[in-house]
Each structure stands twice: as structure tokens, then as C-alpha cells.
Design an enzyme around this catalytic site. Structure first.
Site, PDB file in Angstrom:
ATOM      1  N   HIS A 220     -11.748  25.368 -22.169  1.00  0.00           N
ATOM      2  CA  HIS A 220     -10.555  25.898 -22.857  1.00  0.00           C
ATOM      3  C   HIS A 220     -10.435  25.437 -24.303  1.00  0.00           C
ATOM      4  O   HIS A 220      -9.474  25.797 -24.986  1.00  0.00           O
ATOM      5  CB  HIS A 220      -9.277  25.534 -22.097  1.00  0.00           C
TER       6      HIS A 220
HETATM    7  C1  UD1 Z   1      -3.102  23.008 -24.643  1.00  0.00           C
HETATM    8  C2  UD1 Z   1      -3.294  21.766 -25.506  1.00  0.00           C
HETATM    9  C3  UD1 Z   1      -4.649  21.146 -25.209  1.00  0.00           C
HETATM   10  C4  UD1 Z   1      -4.810  20.878 -23.728  1.00  0.00           C
HETATM   11  C5  UD1 Z   1      -4.548  22.154 -22.936  1.00  0.00           C
HETATM   12  C6  UD1 Z   1      -4.566  21.822 -21.481  1.00  0.00           C
HETATM   13  C7  UD1 Z   1      -2.292  21.663 -27.755  1.00  0.00           C
HETATM   14  C8  UD1 Z   1      -2.579  21.813 -29.203  1.00  0.00           C
HETATM   15  N1  UD1 Z   1      -3.258  22.100 -26.925  1.00  0.00           N
HETATM   16  O1  UD1 Z   1      -4.090  23.951 -25.020  1.00  0.00           O
HETATM   17  O2  UD1 Z   1      -4.767  19.914 -25.899  1.00  0.00           O
HETATM   18  O3  UD1 Z   1      -6.124  20.430 -23.502  1.00  0.00           O
HETATM   19  O4  UD1 Z   1      -3.247  22.659 -23.283  1.00  0.00           O
HETATM   20  O5  UD1 Z   1      -4.689  22.919 -20.658  1.00  0.00           O
HETATM   21  O6  UD1 Z   1      -1.255  21.176 -27.392  1.00  0.00           O
HETATM   22  N2  UD1 Z   1      -0.954  30.525 -22.016  1.00  0.00           N
HETATM   23  C9  UD1 Z   1      -0.577  31.231 -20.903  1.00  0.00           C
HETATM   24  N3  UD1 Z   1       0.244  30.609 -20.000  1.00  0.00           N
HETATM   25  C10 UD1 Z   1       0.739  29.363 -20.177  1.00  0.00           C
HETATM   26  C11 UD1 Z   1       0.366  28.658 -21.338  1.00  0.00           C
HETATM   27  C12 UD1 Z   1      -0.490  29.251 -22.239  1.00  0.00           C
HETATM   28  O7  UD1 Z   1      -0.990  32.353 -20.692  1.00  0.00           O
HETATM   29  O8  UD1 Z   1       1.490  28.872 -19.323  1.00  0.00           O
HETATM   30  C13 UD1 Z   1      -1.875  31.169 -22.977  1.00  0.00           C
HETATM   31  C14 UD1 Z   1      -1.140  31.805 -24.154  1.00  0.00           C
HETATM   32  O9  UD1 Z   1      -1.834  32.955 -24.515  1.00  0.00           O
HETATM   33  C15 UD1 Z   1      -1.297  30.749 -25.236  1.00  0.00           C
HETATM   34  C16 UD1 Z   1      -2.666  30.157 -24.929  1.00  0.00           C
HETATM   35  O10 UD1 Z   1      -2.758  30.188 -23.501  1.00  0.00           O
HETATM   36  O11 UD1 Z   1      -1.220  31.285 -26.530  1.00  0.00           O
HETATM   37  C17 UD1 Z   1      -2.851  28.751 -25.438  1.00  0.00           C
HETATM   38  O12 UD1 Z   1      -1.799  27.885 -24.977  1.00  0.00           O
HETATM   39  P1  UD1 Z   1      -1.427  26.544 -25.789  1.00  0.00           P
HETATM   40  O13 UD1 Z   1      -0.440  25.737 -25.033  1.00  0.00           O
HETATM   41  O14 UD1 Z   1      -1.093  26.872 -27.193  1.00  0.00           O
HETATM   42  O15 UD1 Z   1      -2.793  25.789 -25.872  1.00  0.00           O
HETATM   43  P2  UD1 Z   1      -3.864  25.483 -24.748  1.00  0.00           P
HETATM   44  O16 UD1 Z   1      -5.133  26.170 -25.132  1.00  0.00           O
HETATM   45  O17 UD1 Z   1      -3.288  25.734 -23.407  1.00  0.00           O
HETATM   46  N1  UDP Z   2      -7.042  20.695 -13.505  1.00  0.00           N
HETATM   47  C1  UDP Z   2      -6.399  21.331 -12.447  1.00  0.00           C
HETATM   48  N2  UDP Z   2      -6.737  22.627 -12.177  1.00  0.00           N
HETATM   49  C2  UDP Z   2      -7.676  23.309 -12.890  1.00  0.00           C
HETATM   50  C3  UDP Z   2      -8.311  22.643 -13.966  1.00  0.00           C
HETATM   51  C4  UDP Z   2      -7.962  21.342 -14.253  1.00  0.00           C
HETATM   52  O1  UDP Z   2      -5.562  20.733 -11.765  1.00  0.00           O
HETATM   53  O2  UDP Z   2      -7.932  24.483 -12.576  1.00  0.00           O
HETATM   54  C5  UDP Z   2      -6.644  19.313 -13.828  1.00  0.00           C
HETATM   55  C6  UDP Z   2      -7.736  18.281 -13.934  1.00  0.00           C
HETATM   56  O3  UDP Z   2      -8.040  17.715 -12.683  1.00  0.00           O
HETATM   57  C7  UDP Z   2      -7.125  17.258 -14.886  1.00  0.00           C
HETATM   58  C8  UDP Z   2      -6.296  18.114 -15.804  1.00  0.00           C
HETATM   59  O4  UDP Z   2      -6.095  19.354 -15.136  1.00  0.00           O
HETATM   60  O5  UDP Z   2      -6.262  16.393 -14.142  1.00  0.00           O
HETATM   61  C9  UDP Z   2      -7.012  18.330 -17.108  1.00  0.00           C
HETATM   62  O6  UDP Z   2      -6.317  19.279 -17.848  1.00  0.00           O
HETATM   63  P1  UDP Z   2      -6.992  20.189 -18.949  1.00  0.00           P
HETATM   64  O7  UDP Z   2      -8.460  20.232 -18.755  1.00  0.00           O
HETATM   65  O8  UDP Z   2      -6.235  21.461 -18.959  1.00  0.00           O
HETATM   66  O9  UDP Z   2      -6.594  19.419 -20.295  1.00  0.00           O
HETATM   67  P2  UDP Z   2      -7.281  18.264 -21.144  1.00  0.00           P
HETATM   68  O10 UDP Z   2      -7.475  17.087 -20.254  1.00  0.00           O
HETATM   69  O11 UDP Z   2      -8.547  18.811 -21.694  1.00  0.00           O
HETATM   70  O12 UDP Z   2      -6.295  18.013 -22.231  1.00  0.00           O
END
Ligand code: UD1
Ligand code: UDP
Length: 373
Positions: A220
């Protein structure tokens, strides 16, 4: 009177980190901890499922900020959290990890002047104590939004709780040693607490997978998924791994795959993001995990499962130095060479010091000392 601590969570990896802290606060009558959910993640599969799987209490307040550009999202978090801090007048604000919710709430708290000053061990406070859990991690990659969030949050926080020794070294370099405490890893607290329950998940049978007979993929990071050429190339390389590949797809990545019109072979099972227990079960029995996640690098290390990290840098170097992680970047040859080494890596790995399930208890004990006047 109990010390009121607002605990912030907003995005998926925050929930695993906040869960053991809320439990540890609940066990100590000196604290009144309240969960604030920013709503940065709002899909049930990125939020609600973790409240169920990890028995997290309902949030005290939900800010419902939703998605947006970095500035829009962070600003919305700040505007809405400022109203909460004004109403709640907390003694402390605790943030975890490195997402936009972390930095937004830390920034609001660090400038908020309380109606009534209060006394802590070190003197009188006019502002809430800002507490950062998972402080000190550095990827040294300023193209990564999380690195900006980490630097700013650590600069603002009064107390820095650190998960691995490298984090202490980074904070020392930044002149923050007197605020920093090495306490271990709260994400591993959650993993250890949930492991037995996770092993009861039927997910392997549901997906038709054999123990140690598949690879688990998560992606992601914007650097991997936002550029269609990079994403296509990376998925093509992963397709060369001679295993069935199961890929719970983050919504950001789902959209990018669709926009780029990428079709994957029968080797792949693309599924929705999983709840924590199902994901932990899948991780435990994977032959290899291929990921760009931060937290997954740590969980695989403790589970002894080989992890190949598809990034040029990691803020969690102990997972490579001591654990099962190989940091390889995104070039084909490096990924396939790392895949050829997974059995050696598994044999050499050990669990980092203080990743023992007790980090949250250590944090709350240290906070008790800090707040005692
Ligand atoms: C965010 C965090 C990242 C973390 C990740 C975990 C920041 C800058 N980024 O990234 O550090 O590793 O979460 O998963 O804080 N969206 C949905 N449903 C949701 C949320 C998001 O569809 O519930 C989609 C939307 O299109 C959104 C995109 O995902 O624009 C990105 O979401 P966003 O929270 O901005 O960043 P992540 O890539 O999820
Ligand atoms: N995780 C989860 N379901 C998924 C993918 C990840 O529960 O389908 C959990 C994973 O075990 C870990 C956390 O989500 O505890 C990590 O989150 P993510 O990779 O979204 O964010 P990051 O750690 O990169 O910020």
C-alpha cells in the site's frame, strides 16, 4: 482525581497499537483514558473489524474526518480535534505510529493551553503532556509521508516511547535522549495477546490454502502502488514466486490496480483486507510474506516467518539485523534472490529484546511516575 489521557487512533495500524495501551490504562485507577477515533480509515475492513477482533472499547469521540490530500486530511483532523481537546481539557494526549492522525493531534495538543495548569514530577504544566508511542523510528526517506510525520511528532512530544534500540540512537542524534524511553513494542503486545484466538481462525480452509504452502502479499505504500508502471512491474516479479499468492488488497491499491487495468494470473487470490485474527493466522502459516507494510515486518519477525520487504529502506532495522526480514527494494533480481534465501533467514532469526507482550504495561508504569507530582 484521575489523569485524563486522550488516546488517538485513526488508521488500521493504530488500532493494534492502541488496544494494549487502553487495557493497561484501564488496569490503573490513576488514569482515565479515552479513545478518540479520527476516522482517517472508515471502511469496516480497515476499522470496525479491529474493534471486534481486539475487543477495543467504543471510541469516546469519533471525528469522522475521512480521506483527502495530506493537507486537507491533517487540517480536518486538527480542526476537529481542537474542539475535543477544548471540551475535554486532558492532562495528556497519546499518539501512536506515524500516520496523519498522529502528527495532526500531536500538533494540536502541543499548542493547547489548558484552562487549569496542573503539576507533574518535573513542575507545572500549562499544556497537555504529548506522548508518542513508537517514537524514534527513521527511514531517512523524506519522500515517505510517514517520515515527515515521525520527525514532526517526535520534535513536539514530551515523552517518547521507543520500540527498538536504533530508535534511541536516532533520538540521541536529534538531542532527545532525556525524553526517550526504550520500552518494547506495543504491536507485539497485541500479537501475543491475540495469538491463541487467531490460531482458531478458519481462514486457511476458507481460502483453500495449505500450511506453509503459500505466499502472503500486502502492498500500500504510495511509492509502490501509485505509479502504474512501478506497480505493474512489481506484481509481474511477484508472479514469478513459485507459490500460490494470497493478497488482501488495501483500498488504495485496489483502485490503482483497477485504474491501471492490471490482470493477474491464477496463481493469485486477491481478497478484501482481512481482520486482525484472520490476517495473523495467514501470516503464521505463510511460507513467505512479501510486503511494504511497517507493522508486518515486526509481526513476521516475532512469528519466525520469512519476510521480504519491497522497499528501499526500513525504519525498523532490527527486523533485518535480528529477525526474519530481508530489505530488498523492488528490483526483480533482488526479490527473487531473497526468496531463494528464506530458509536460511528463518533459521538465523531471534526475537528482539523487550518484544515480549509487556510494552504497554511498561509505558503506563512510566507515565504513573511522570504524572506523580
Ligand atoms: C495510511 C497511512 C499509512 C499507513 C496506512 C495503513 C498516512 C499518511 N498514511 O495510508 O502510513 O501505512 O494508512 O493502512 O497517514 N480509503 C478507503 N477506505 C478507507 C480509507 C482509505 O477506501 O477506510 C482509500 C481512499 O481512496 C483514500 C486512500 O485509500 O484516499 C488512502 O487513504 P489514506 O488514509 O490517505 O492513506 P493510506 O494509503 O491508507
Ligand atoms: N493487517 C490486517 N489485515 C490485513 C493487512 C494487515 O489486520 O489485511 C494488519 C497487520 O497484521 C498489522 C497492521 O495491519 O498489524 C499493519 O497495517 P498496515 O500494513 O496497513 O500499516 P503500516 O504498518 O504499514 O503502517
Amino acid at each position: 482525581m484521575a489523569w485524563k489521557i486522550l488516546c488517538i487512533a485513526g488508521a488500521r495500524p493504530n488500532f493494534m497499537k492502541i488496544a494494549p495501551l487502553l487495557r493497561a490504562f484501564a488496569a490503573d485507577a490513576r488514569f482515565d483514558a479515552r479513545l478518540i477515533h479520527t476516522g482517517q480509515h472508515y471502511d469496516a475492513k480497515l476499522s470496525k473489524v479491529f474493534f471486534e477482533d481486539l475487543a477495543i472499547p467504543r471510541p469516546h469521540v469519533e471525528l469522522e474526518v475521512g480521506s483527502g490530500s495530506h493537507a486537507q486530511q491533517t487540517a480536518e483532523i486538527m480542526k476537529r480535534f481542537e474542539a475535543v481537546i477544548a471540551a475535554e481539557q486532558p492532562h495528556g494526549v497519546l499518539v501512536v505510529g506515524d500516520v496523519n492522525s498522529t502528527v495532526g493531534c500531536a500538533l494540536v495538543a502541543s499548542k493547547w493551553v489548558l484552562d487549569a495548569p496542573f503539576r507533574v514530577a518535573q513542575g507545572v504544566r500549562t499544556r497537555p503532556v504529548v506522548i508518542h508511542v513508537e517514537a524514534g523510528l527513521r527511514s531517512r526517506d523524506h519522500d515517505m509521508p510517514e517520515e515527515i510525520n515521525r520527525l514532526v511528532t517526535d520534535a513536539l512530544s514530551d515523552l517518547l516511547f521507543v520500540s527498538e534500540p536504533d530508535g534511541m540512537t536516532n533520538l540521541a542524534r536529534e538531542g532527545a535522549t532525556d525524553r526517550a524511553h526504550l520500552v518494547g513494542n506495543v504491536m507485539i503486545d497485541t500479537m501475543i495477546a491475540a495469538r491463541d484466538k487467531a490460531m482458531e481462525s478458519p481462514i486457511l480452509a476458507t481460502l483453500g490454502l495449505r500450511e506453509h504452502g503459500y505466499g502472503l502479499v500486502t502492498l500500500h505504500r504510495p511509492s509502490n502502488v501509485d505509479d502504474p508502471v512501478a506497480l505493474r512491474g512489481l506484481l509481474a516479479t511477484l508472479s514469478e514466486v513459485d507459490l500460490p499468492l494470497v493478497f488482501p488488497v488495501h483500498p488504495r491499491t485496489r483502485k490503482r490496480i483497477a485504474d491501471a487495468g492490471i490482470a493477474l494470473s491464477d496463481r493469485w487470490q486477491l481478497i478484501d483486507p482481512l481482520g486482525y485474527l484472520d490476517f495473523m493466522r495467514l501470516t503464521s502459516s505463510a511460507r513467505v510474506v512479501l510486503t511494504d507494510s511497517g507493522g508486518v515486518q515486526e509481526e513476521t519477525t516475532v512469528l519466525g516467518v520469512p519476510c521480504i520487504t519491497l522497499r528501499e529502506n526500513t525504519e525498523r532495522p532490527i527486523t533485518c539485523d535480528e529477525g526474519t526480514n530481508q530489505l530488498v527494494g523492488t528490483h526483480r533480481e533482488a526479490i527473487l534472490a531473497a526468496y531463494a534465501r528464506i530458509d536460511d533467514v528463518r533459521r538465523a532469526a531471534k526475537i528482539p529484546n523487550l518484544w515480549d507482550g509487556k510494552a504497554a504495561a511498561r509505558i503506563v508504569a512510566l507515565l504513573g511516575t511522570y504524572f506523580t507530582a
